[in-house]
Design an enzyme around this catalytic site. Sequence first.
Site, PDB file in Angstrom:
ATOM      1  N   TYR A  94       0.851  -1.190   0.000  1.00 26.64           N
ATOM      2  CA  TYR A  94       0.000   0.000   0.000  1.00 26.64           C
ATOM      3  C   TYR A  94       0.888   1.241   0.000  1.00 26.64           C
ATOM      4  CZ  TYR A  94      -4.371   2.421   0.181  1.00 26.64           C
ATOM      5  OH  TYR A  94      -5.427   3.217  -0.158  1.00 26.64           O
ATOM      6  N   ARG A 147      -9.862  10.834  -6.940  1.00 24.29           N
ATOM      7  CA  ARG A 147      -8.931  11.537  -6.055  1.00 24.29           C
ATOM      8  C   ARG A 147      -8.055  10.503  -5.373  1.00 24.29           C
ATOM      9  NH1 ARG A 147      -8.078  12.652  -0.231  1.00 24.29           N
ATOM     10  NH2 ARG A 147      -8.064  10.440  -0.716  1.00 24.29           N
ATOM     11  N   LYS A 165      -6.293  -2.011  -0.284  1.00 26.36           N
ATOM     12  CA  LYS A 165      -7.023  -1.855   0.979  1.00 26.36           C
ATOM     13  C   LYS A 165      -7.544  -3.198   1.476  1.00 26.36           C
ATOM     14  CE  LYS A 165      -7.237   2.636   1.990  1.00 26.36           C
ATOM     15  NZ  LYS A 165      -6.986   3.259   3.304  1.00 26.36           N
ATOM     16  N   GLU A 236     -13.808   4.853  -1.019  1.00 24.67           N
ATOM     17  CA  GLU A 236     -12.375   5.127  -0.939  1.00 24.67           C
ATOM     18  C   GLU A 236     -11.914   6.017  -2.085  1.00 24.67           C
ATOM     19  OE1 GLU A 236      -8.745   4.979   0.855  1.00 24.67           O
ATOM     20  OE2 GLU A 236     -10.492   3.868   1.582  1.00 24.67           O
ATOM     21  N   ASP A 237     -11.228   7.094  -1.761  1.00 24.22           N
ATOM     22  CA  ASP A 237     -10.584   7.974  -2.729  1.00 24.22           C
ATOM     23  C   ASP A 237     -11.557   8.552  -3.766  1.00 24.22           C
ATOM     24  OD1 ASP A 237      -8.283   7.639  -1.380  1.00 24.22           O
ATOM     25  OD2 ASP A 237      -7.151   6.689  -2.970  1.00 24.22           O
ATOM     26  N   ASP A 259     -13.460   5.779   4.243  1.00 24.70           N
ATOM     27  CA  ASP A 259     -12.184   5.666   4.940  1.00 24.70           C
ATOM     28  C   ASP A 259     -11.406   6.973   4.927  1.00 24.70           C
ATOM     29  OD1 ASP A 259     -10.130   4.130   6.296  1.00 24.70           O
ATOM     30  OD2 ASP A 259      -8.990   4.296   4.449  1.00 24.70           O
ATOM     31  N   ASP A 260     -11.485   7.730   3.846  1.00 26.59           N
ATOM     32  CA  ASP A 260     -10.751   8.991   3.762  1.00 26.59           C
ATOM     33  C   ASP A 260     -11.269  10.000   4.786  1.00 26.59           C
ATOM     34  OD1 ASP A 260      -9.172   8.264   1.362  1.00 26.59           O
ATOM     35  OD2 ASP A 260     -11.150   8.203   0.450  1.00 26.59           O
ATOM     36  N   ASN A 399      -0.447  11.994   1.756  1.00 28.09           N
ATOM     37  CA  ASN A 399       0.187  10.899   1.017  1.00 28.09           C
ATOM     38  C   ASN A 399       0.193  11.229  -0.464  1.00 28.09           C
ATOM     39  OD1 ASN A 399       0.921   8.834   2.903  1.00 28.09           O
ATOM     40  ND2 ASN A 399      -1.263   8.504   3.285  1.00 28.09           N
TER      41      ASN A 399
END
Length: 542
Positions: A94, A147, A165, A236-237, A259-260, A399
């Site tokens: 990851y 994103r 993930k 996610e993202d 999660d973000d 990140n």
Amino acid sequence: MTIPLRGAPLLRDPRFNKGTAFTLEERESLGLLGLLPEGVDTLENQVRRAFTQLAEKNSNLGKYIYLSSLQDNNETLFYKVLRSAPAELLPLVYTPTVGEACERYGHIMRRARGLYVPITRKGHVRELLRNWPVTDVRFIVVTNGNRILGLGDLGANGMAIPIGKLALYTACGGVPPELALPVLIDCGTDNAKLLNDPLYLGLRRPRPSAEELDEFVEEFVEAVKEVFPRCCIQFEDWAGIDAMRLLERYRDRACCFNDDIQGTAAVALAGLMGATRITGTPLAQQRVLFLGAGSAGLGIAGLLTQAMVLDGLSLDQARSQIAFFDVHGLIESTRTDLHAFQKPYAHAHAPTTDFVEAIEAIRPTAIVGVSTVARAFDRRVIEAMAKVNARPIIFPYSNPTSRSECTAEEAYQWSQGRAVFASGSPFPPVRYEDKTFVPGQGNNVYIFPAIGMAVYATQATRVTDEMFIAAARGVAEQVTQAELDVGLIYPPQSVLLQTELFAATRVAEIIYDRGLTRMPRPDDLEGLIRAHAYVPEYRSIP
């Protein structure tokens, strides 16, 4: 264990393949004679061979590709390898390596993994979900690639994120891998470089309007609830504004989380809880200044205020101790360009576009970077924080590593070794004068696998913010005094599985206390969690 395959097809199925570890008896009964070398391996010997092969790869991306191929070939061996050296291998599976993998995904992909759901199949999402060979999926990690980390719109290349993930769900949280499904909702991309790349594998069309996207996501969520009724969806993202909107729309309608927003919030909260054990200042007295006012920062602020309220503050008091600074400067009460979710943190301060001036005016105990602006925490910033705090809390959480607001060495050097530091990407230990500091990584991997294991073991029907606070407390509780003494505010990744299972037990307590499951409460919650944890070992085949 009953295996539905025989012969060569069995060797190509990563769920059941043992490779050279099939016994002679299994080879005879399963039609494998002649398809493997005569030598019979143990799983431990296969792990040694895998590490030997991994060491021969001369780049992190090469190691990522090797591990991906191992996952595609033999899941048990893949997870045994990850469990053998998590601190070494998780950065390869990851962050930060997955960022480079996403940028080049169309160039490095060997074998399709997961489920691709293109917007051009609107009206047929249920059919696509039913094409998946597992009928009892419990976890879906889904992105639309808009994103990816701090890298922006990577379209279908974002599939590496759900894959990575879910690997961590299993390696770090113990969720059985067969229950997990990575999904890419392909809505096209506005990234011209990808659209002009002949090796790009996604839809070659511009991204849809918010209305068209929402219609398709609605079909997707309802299809998941019908096809996989015990499934939890992890968003996610997604682009920040989409992420906030979709979480609010579905958090009370489906078993889901983002999660973000929530995972990042919980790992930051765990870091602050750990930091208070070094600074001596309780959580309810922290003053936090964020650089970046998108979904990640607002998510951290929201969870932090809830935790402060649980510690005795009113909601208004908690919010008054949190401030934001974005591309237009300090978010304060005279700003007219704010979104509704930013306004609760627009306090009465003098306007400024200088982050150091904001530090001097607000005197925060902690700064949190969620801006994806590399080196935004420059020497002036760190020195300003060190001037107003004996032990300044410095969290550059963006990140990948190339987007981190500062390095660990910069934070320790510019604060004369007084910083309490954690970052989103890993940094090596830092020597300052006569002391070695071990920087912590505020990685969501401490949180979402614990949430997943608790949801799986209890069959929870919803995911709430209180569950994330419980996970954060569970993580922070496990940091030892010896670890705090070297500056580490998260448990070491070498004991990540134990950390996750402990945190999952804390989450399960909330699930049962709040009646978020139809399952009867067992006498031993820790035993329940451990009984459900996946163990990467080969099972004998009759």
